[in-house]
Write an enzyme that holds these catalytic residues in place. Structure first.
Site, PDB file in Angstrom:
ATOM      1  N   GLY A  31       1.665  -1.457  -7.896  1.00 53.25           N
ATOM      2  CA  GLY A  31       1.196  -1.101  -9.225  1.00 53.25           C
ATOM      3  C   GLY A  31       1.246  -2.259 -10.207  1.00 53.25           C
ATOM      4  CG  LEU A  33      -3.061  -1.815 -10.024  1.00 58.04           C
ATOM      5  CD1 LEU A  33      -4.259  -0.915  -9.704  1.00 58.04           C
ATOM      6  CD2 LEU A  33      -2.427  -2.338  -8.741  1.00 58.04           C
ATOM      7  N   GLY A  36      -5.721 -10.018  -9.622  1.00 61.60           N
ATOM      8  CA  GLY A  36      -5.500 -10.282  -8.199  1.00 61.60           C
ATOM      9  C   GLY A  36      -5.709  -9.013  -7.383  1.00 61.60           C
ATOM     10  CG  HIS A  37      -2.950  -5.758  -7.784  1.00 62.93           C
ATOM     11  ND1 HIS A  37      -2.230  -6.047  -8.910  1.00 62.93           N
ATOM     12  CD2 HIS A  37      -2.063  -5.741  -6.758  1.00 62.93           C
ATOM     13  CE1 HIS A  37      -0.954  -6.201  -8.588  1.00 62.93           C
ATOM     14  NE2 HIS A  37      -0.818  -6.031  -7.294  1.00 62.93           N
ATOM     15  CD  GLN A  61       8.431  -4.261  -1.213  1.00 64.39           C
ATOM     16  OE1 GLN A  61       7.807  -3.402  -0.594  1.00 64.39           O
ATOM     17  NE2 GLN A  61       7.821  -5.326  -1.715  1.00 64.39           N
ATOM     18  CE  LYS A 148       1.973 -14.702  -6.851  1.00 64.44           C
ATOM     19  NZ  LYS A 148       2.751 -13.555  -6.408  1.00 64.44           N
ATOM     20  CB  SER A 185       3.300  -7.376 -11.336  1.00 60.52           C
ATOM     21  OG  SER A 185       2.182  -6.927 -10.611  1.00 60.52           O
TER      22      SER A 185
HETATM   23  O1  PAF Z   1       2.720  -6.980  -1.951  1.00 60.88           O
HETATM   24  C1  PAF Z   1       3.188  -5.929  -2.446  1.00 60.88           C
HETATM   25  O2  PAF Z   1       2.869  -5.536  -3.561  1.00 60.88           O
HETATM   26  C2  PAF Z   1       4.173  -5.121  -1.618  1.00 60.88           C
HETATM   27  O3  PAF Z   1       5.033  -5.937  -0.900  1.00 60.88           O
HETATM   28  C3  PAF Z   1       3.492  -4.087  -0.707  1.00 60.88           C
HETATM   29  C4  PAF Z   1       2.659  -4.761   0.386  1.00 60.88           C
HETATM   30  C5  PAF Z   1       2.614  -3.161  -1.519  1.00 60.88           C
HETATM   31  C6  PAF Z   1       4.556  -3.238  -0.003  1.00 60.88           C
HETATM   32  O4  PAF Z   1       5.337  -2.544  -0.916  1.00 60.88           O
END
Ligand code: PAF
Length: 279
Positions: A31, A33, A36-37, A61, A148, A185
């Protein structure tokens, strides 16, 4: 833009598309966004009949002292950007929907232990686990990731091969601000002075690339030149700068393509990453 919160609902939507013979692209995101997204979603919508954008700040993560709580979130703005870029639906589950007393995690050796993996030991297990789950939930034909996060792209390609996911992984170029800073972000954490200081990442990478293009063959010399530029910026602190084989992320002493030159640098408290790849 439809925002779906449950696994059952997104599965039902995708199943109905597949019944009609439509192809499905997935753009996994956390999110907040940005352009890049957007470039990933635009590409996905050119190459697929329908596009799912997942929007989930994945707790597994983030390490204990990392920015999970403060990671920026704005689902309303995300919905507008995703719609403009051509997405069909956003999948935005709560953490409980994704992880209910989970005991199973994906772990990988070697390529998750180098570069970012040295200082973020659980990071790639969390990434692989959530991406693997998203692949099983959405069952896309293609999934789109930015270059990236080059190590992430390499790790996911390997996971897809090792675990026989029937999904094409599409890597997309880094999108930069006009002055060269890679879009992220996390750039929103930077104050004015830090934003200026952050330019040392892209500037030093440009210099490193030029050195190689002009015939330098020692990776140590290239890395030292890059480090010198970053170290002359008082607000910057290097986590790592490395040149590795882009196929397997193993360190190389002599320049040979394909290579990845990757870095993580703290600007104040914000950890930023950037890289270039030479094919
Ligand atoms: O690159 C990211 O934003 C995250 O590592 C991903 C791939 C959405 C996994 O949570």
């Amino acid at each position: 833009m439809k925002i779906v919160k449950t696994v059952d609902e997104i599965r039902a939507i995708v199943k109905a598309w597949k019944k009609e013979g439509l192809s499905v692209g997935l753009v996994p995101t956390m999110g907040y966004l940005h352009e890049g997204h957007k470039s990933l979603i635009v590409r996905a919508s050119k190459e697929n009949d329908r596009v799912v954008v997942s929007d989930f700040v994945n707790p597994t993560q983030f390490g204990p002292n990392e920015d999970f709580e403060s990671y920026p979130r704005d689902i309303d703005a995300d919905a507008v950007l995703a719609q403009d870029a051509g997405a069909s639906v956003i999948f935005n589950p709560e953490a409980d929907e994704m992880y209910q007393d989970a005991l199973t995690f994906i772990d990988m050796n070697k390529i998750t232990k180098v570069l970012c993996g040295k200082t973020r030991p659980i990071h790639f297990s969390g990434v692989c686990t959530v991406v693997g789950k998203l692949f099983n939930i959405v069952a896309p034909d293609r999934a789109y990731f930015g270059q990236k996060d080059a190590q992430q792209l390499c790790v996911i390609k390997k996971m897809v091969k090792d675990l026989n996911f029937d999904i094409e992984i599409v890597g997309c170029p880094i999108i930069r601000e006009e002055d060269g800073l890679a879009k992220s972000s996390r750039n929103t954490y930077l104050n004015k002075e830090e934003r200026q200081a952050a330019l040392c990442l892209s500037k030093s990478l440009c210099e490193g690339k030029k050195l190689i293009e002009n015939g330098e063959t020692s990776t140590e010399k290239v890395v030292n030149r890059i480090k010198g530029i970053i170290e002359s910026e008082p607000l910057a602190r290097i986590d790592y700068v490395e040149i590795v084989d882009w196929n397997n992320l193993e360190a190389i002493d002599t320049v040979k393509t394909p290579l990845l030159c990757a870095m993580a640098v703290y600007i104040g408290k914000t950890r930023l990453i950037d890289n270039f790849i030479m094919e």
